[in-house]
Scaffold this motif. Structure first.
Motif, PDB file in Angstrom:
ATOM      1  N   UNK A  13      37.586  75.383  54.803  1.00 18.53           N
ATOM      2  CA  UNK A  13      37.158  73.982  54.929  1.00 18.53           C
ATOM      3  C   UNK A  13      38.309  73.086  55.375  1.00 18.53           C
ATOM      4  N   UNK A  14      39.408  73.726  55.811  1.00 12.72           N
ATOM      5  CA  UNK A  14      40.546  73.030  56.406  1.00 12.72           C
ATOM      6  C   UNK A  14      41.009  73.825  57.619  1.00 12.72           C
ATOM      7  N   UNK A  15      41.708  73.138  58.518  1.00 16.21           N
ATOM      8  CA  UNK A  15      42.429  73.798  59.604  1.00 16.21           C
ATOM      9  C   UNK A  15      43.872  73.319  59.549  1.00 16.21           C
ATOM     10  N   UNK A  16      44.765  74.108  60.123  1.00 16.25           N
ATOM     11  CA  UNK A  16      46.186  73.776  60.138  1.00 16.25           C
ATOM     12  C   UNK A  16      46.553  73.221  61.512  1.00 16.25           C
ATOM     13  N   UNK A  17      47.133  72.047  61.522  1.00 19.47           N
ATOM     14  CA  UNK A  17      47.515  71.396  62.785  1.00 19.47           C
ATOM     15  C   UNK A  17      48.795  72.029  63.317  1.00 19.47           C
ATOM     16  N   UNK A  18      48.796  72.391  64.595  1.00 20.07           N
ATOM     17  CA  UNK A  18      49.962  73.022  65.214  1.00 20.07           C
ATOM     18  C   UNK A  18      50.749  72.019  66.061  1.00 20.07           C
ATOM     19  N   UNK A  19      50.506  70.753  65.813  1.00 19.44           N
ATOM     20  CA  UNK A  19      51.231  69.641  66.425  1.00 19.44           C
ATOM     21  C   UNK A  19      51.064  68.447  65.501  1.00 19.44           C
ATOM     22  N   UNK A  20      51.958  67.475  65.628  1.00 24.74           N
ATOM     23  CA  UNK A  20      51.748  66.222  64.913  1.00 24.74           C
ATOM     24  C   UNK A  20      50.486  65.576  65.465  1.00 24.74           C
ATOM     25  N   UNK A  21      49.620  65.094  64.596  1.00 25.17           N
ATOM     26  CA  UNK A  21      48.359  64.468  64.997  1.00 25.17           C
ATOM     27  C   UNK A  21      48.391  63.012  64.556  1.00 25.17           C
ATOM     28  N   UNK A  22      48.130  62.123  65.482  1.00 26.51           N
ATOM     29  CA  UNK A  22      48.083  60.689  65.166  1.00 26.51           C
ATOM     30  C   UNK A  22      46.690  60.323  64.667  1.00 26.51           C
ATOM     31  N   UNK A  23      46.612  59.301  63.839  1.00 33.00           N
ATOM     32  CA  UNK A  23      45.303  58.789  63.413  1.00 33.00           C
ATOM     33  C   UNK A  23      44.510  58.414  64.654  1.00 33.00           C
ATOM     34  N   UNK A  24      43.264  58.828  64.702  1.00 29.30           N
ATOM     35  CA  UNK A  24      42.396  58.543  65.841  1.00 29.30           C
ATOM     36  C   UNK A  24      42.417  59.618  66.911  1.00 29.30           C
ATOM     37  N   UNK A  25      43.348  60.559  66.819  1.00 25.33           N
ATOM     38  CA  UNK A  25      43.445  61.646  67.797  1.00 25.33           C
ATOM     39  C   UNK A  25      42.393  62.712  67.505  1.00 25.33           C
ATOM     40  N   UNK A  26      41.943  63.388  68.541  1.00 26.56           N
ATOM     41  CA  UNK A  26      40.980  64.473  68.390  1.00 26.56           C
ATOM     42  C   UNK A  26      41.696  65.752  68.015  1.00 26.56           C
ATOM     43  N   UNK A  27      41.190  66.405  66.981  1.00 26.62           N
ATOM     44  CA  UNK A  27      41.681  67.714  66.549  1.00 26.62           C
ATOM     45  C   UNK A  27      40.709  68.744  67.111  1.00 26.62           C
ATOM     46  N   UNK A  28      41.257  69.750  67.770  1.00 26.02           N
ATOM     47  CA  UNK A  28      40.438  70.769  68.429  1.00 26.02           C
ATOM     48  C   UNK A  28      40.845  72.148  67.906  1.00 26.02           C
TER      49      UNK A  28
END
Length: 101
Positions: A13-28
């Motif tokens: 129920x989570x994914x790990x971000x492989x880059x810094x993600x800004x608020x409002x950015x799309x996570x793919x």
């Protein structure tokens, strides 16, 4: 769209971000063959987790198909899962191994 998060197991129920993600950015990320997206509701640091489903207070955070612990507050989709809202729950590994046998 460029993949910027990894799902380790289809039950997570989570994914790990492989880059810094800004608020409002799309996570793919990919869930098997399916490419999925969500919008980050807050900044997520590199190598940190983002909720891909709403998790109620006291709910389990699942990564690698295993429980990482329980939430100390409700975590909505798109929010950072961190040490501030997740706590460890001791497991009885010996009993778990007996159940598998």
């Amino acid at each position: 769209m460029k993949i910027n998060a990894l799902m380790m197991d289809k039950t997570d129920n989570v994914v790990t971000c492989v880059a810094d993600i800004a608020a409002g950015e799309t996570v793919c990320y990919c869930n098997g063959e399916e490419v999925c997206t969500l919008v980050a509701k807050e900044a997520i640091p590199y190598c940190h987790k983002i909720a891909i489903k709403d998790v109620e207070e006291g709910g389990e955070i699942i990564k690698y198909g295993e429980s990482l612990g329980k939430t100390s507050e409700e975590i909505k989709t798109g929010y950072w899962v961190s040490h501030k809202n997740l706590f460890s729950v001791p497991r009885d590994y010996d009993a778990e191994m007996v159940e598998l046998a």
